[in-house]
Design a protein around this motif. Structure first.
Motif, short mmCIF file in Angstrom:
data_model
loop_
_atom_site.label_atom_id
_atom_site.label_comp_id
_atom_site.label_asym_id
_atom_site.label_seq_id
_atom_site.Cartn_x
_atom_site.Cartn_y
_atom_site.Cartn_z
N ILE A 178 0.86 -1.18 0.00
CA ILE A 178 0.00 0.00 0.00
C ILE A 178 0.89 1.23 0.00
O ILE A 178 1.83 1.33 0.80
N GLY A 179 0.63 2.19 -0.92
CA GLY A 179 1.52 3.34 -1.01
C GLY A 179 0.88 4.54 -1.67
O GLY A 179 -0.32 4.56 -1.97
N ASN A 180 1.71 5.55 -1.92
CA ASN A 180 1.28 6.85 -2.45
C ASN A 180 0.99 6.77 -3.95
O ASN A 180 1.85 6.37 -4.73
N ILE A 181 -0.18 7.20 -4.34
CA ILE A 181 -0.62 7.11 -5.73
C ILE A 181 0.19 8.00 -6.66
O ILE A 181 0.22 7.78 -7.88
N ASN A 182 0.87 9.01 -6.14
CA ASN A 182 1.65 9.91 -6.98
C ASN A 182 3.03 9.36 -7.35
O ASN A 182 3.74 9.96 -8.17
N LEU A 183 3.41 8.24 -6.77
CA LEU A 183 4.65 7.56 -7.12
C LEU A 183 4.36 6.62 -8.29
O LEU A 183 3.56 5.69 -8.16
N PRO B 158 5.77 4.00 -9.99
CA PRO B 158 5.78 2.54 -9.86
C PRO B 158 4.67 2.01 -8.94
O PRO B 158 4.09 0.96 -9.21
N GLN B 159 4.38 2.75 -7.88
CA GLN B 159 3.30 2.33 -6.98
C GLN B 159 1.97 2.27 -7.74
O GLN B 159 1.24 1.29 -7.67
N ARG B 160 1.68 3.31 -8.47
CA ARG B 160 0.42 3.39 -9.21
C ARG B 160 0.36 2.36 -10.33
O ARG B 160 -0.70 1.77 -10.61
N ASP B 161 1.49 2.10 -10.98
CA ASP B 161 1.53 1.15 -12.10
C ASP B 161 1.46 -0.30 -11.63
O ASP B 161 0.85 -1.14 -12.29
N SER C 187 -3.16 2.05 -4.18
CA SER C 187 -2.50 3.35 -4.29
C SER C 187 -3.46 4.46 -3.92
O SER C 187 -4.56 4.56 -4.49
N PHE C 188 -3.03 5.34 -3.00
CA PHE C 188 -3.92 6.35 -2.45
C PHE C 188 -3.16 7.65 -2.19
O PHE C 188 -1.93 7.65 -2.06
N ASN D 84 2.68 -6.75 -13.68
CA ASN D 84 2.96 -5.34 -13.97
C ASN D 84 4.45 -5.03 -13.83
O ASN D 84 5.01 -4.25 -14.62
N THR D 85 5.09 -5.62 -12.83
CA THR D 85 6.52 -5.38 -12.64
C THR D 85 7.33 -5.92 -13.81
O THR D 85 8.22 -5.25 -14.34
#
Length: 317
Positions: free
Chosen positions: A246-251, A253-256, A262-263, A295-296
């Motif tokens: 779970i991580g920041n949507i503006n990053l 790789p996190q969003r992808d 992603s939030f 995705n990775t």
């Protein structure tokens, strides 16, 4: 064309290096045969050598003066080490000089589109320089896998960790929580003390890359919600190991890699909902793991990423 030097404070010996595990910037140093150079060794640079400066993270003013001295004799690229706002906390003299450097360098190498949007006020030319990886597990994880929840923060000199700790403390009750021990940089003030933790969180010592990967793979999922971020190595390592994060949507790789996890950093209600889903919904967990692994592999393979970067970099040479 001269030698390409990657000037940094990563602690490597001056010279060429090969890396088994590709991260940012190791994949680029490896594939593109960049010469890793410390700021103390700049005397070996010759005119027309290509210089990529990783933004300094200590003694900034003197190192910025060194960078500036090469702008008229060399091709100079600037990239960041910590989060994109790190230099906003520098002194006025340091900021003034850095802005001057950004306006005159050949291009700024950025990790995320969010970062580019911040920096386009200060620089005109940009090349995307994202994280990437060459590792991958064969199969996704299953809902039953994982013995603890992992909080990989904080590991940079920017403040992060309080949000992930508090959310984990509030929501997670019946499974252990592990967090990386934080070691503050010298002479850098922080709003929380060393070894920050809450009562039900066990601190883990800093470790080498292989043990870190084992720690990720042994977890059920990770929580890395923070206001700031850098290149996304942590996200890529979770993704390559098919372990939800779970991580920041503006990053990017996190969003992808984890679109369902992603939030915005302060979207607490939905972050807590996602934790409960990962803890209780088998289908959701398994789908996130499958999607992350695919995705990775498809979007962040180091060989493909570095080749694309090289094509863009060559346009400035």
């Amino acid at each position: 064309m001269g030698i390409t030097y990657y000037i940094n404070e990563l602690g490597y010996n001056d010279g060429y290096h090969k890396f088994d595990n590709h991260r940012l910037p190791q994949a680029y140093i490896d594939y593109l045969s960049w010469f890793s150079l410390s700021y103390n060794s700049l005397s070996i640079i010759k005119p027309n050598d290509i210089l990529i400066f990783q933004t300094p993270t200590n003694n900034e003013l003197e190192k910025l003066k060194l960078i500036y001295s090469f702008l008229n004799t060399n091709i100079v690229f600037i990239t960041q080490e910590s989060n994109i706002f790190d230099w906003f906390d520098w002194s006025a003299k340091e900021q003034e000089l850095y802005i001057n450097i950004l306006s005159k360098c050949n291009a700024f190498l950025y990790h995320n589109e969010y970062d580019k949007n911040v920096m386009k006020l200060f620089s005109s030319n940009f090349i995307k320089y994202p994280g990437c990886t060459n590792i991958s597990v064969e199969q996704p994880k299953q809902f039953e896998d994982g013995e603890y929840i992992l909080l990989p923060n904080p590991i940079k000199r920017f403040q992060r960790g309080m949000i992930s700790h508090k959310i984990a403390y509030d929501v997670i009750k019946n499974i252990p929580i592990h967090s990386m021990k934080y070691v503050p940089p010298k002479n850098y003030s922080l709003s929380f003390p060393d070894e920050y933790k809450l009562p039900n969180i066990e601190l883990k010592n800093r470790t080498d890359v292989n043990n870190w990967l084992n720690l990720i793979y042994g977890s059920k999922f990770g929580i890395d919600i923070n206001r700031e971020f850098s290149g996304g190595n942590c996200v890529l390592e979770f993704g390559s190991l098919a372990t939800p994060l779970i991580g920041n949507i503006n990053l990017d790789p996190q969003r992808d890699i984890f679109p369902d996890l992603s939030f915005e950093f302060n979207d607490y209600d939905n972050i807590k909902k996602s934790i409960n889903l990962l803890l209780n919904d088998k289908d959701f967990y398994n789908e996130v793991s499958i999607k992350a692994l695919n995705n990775t592999k498809e979007k962040y393979n180091s060989e493909i990423i570095v080749k694309k970067f090289k094509n863009e970099l060559d346009q400035y040479l």
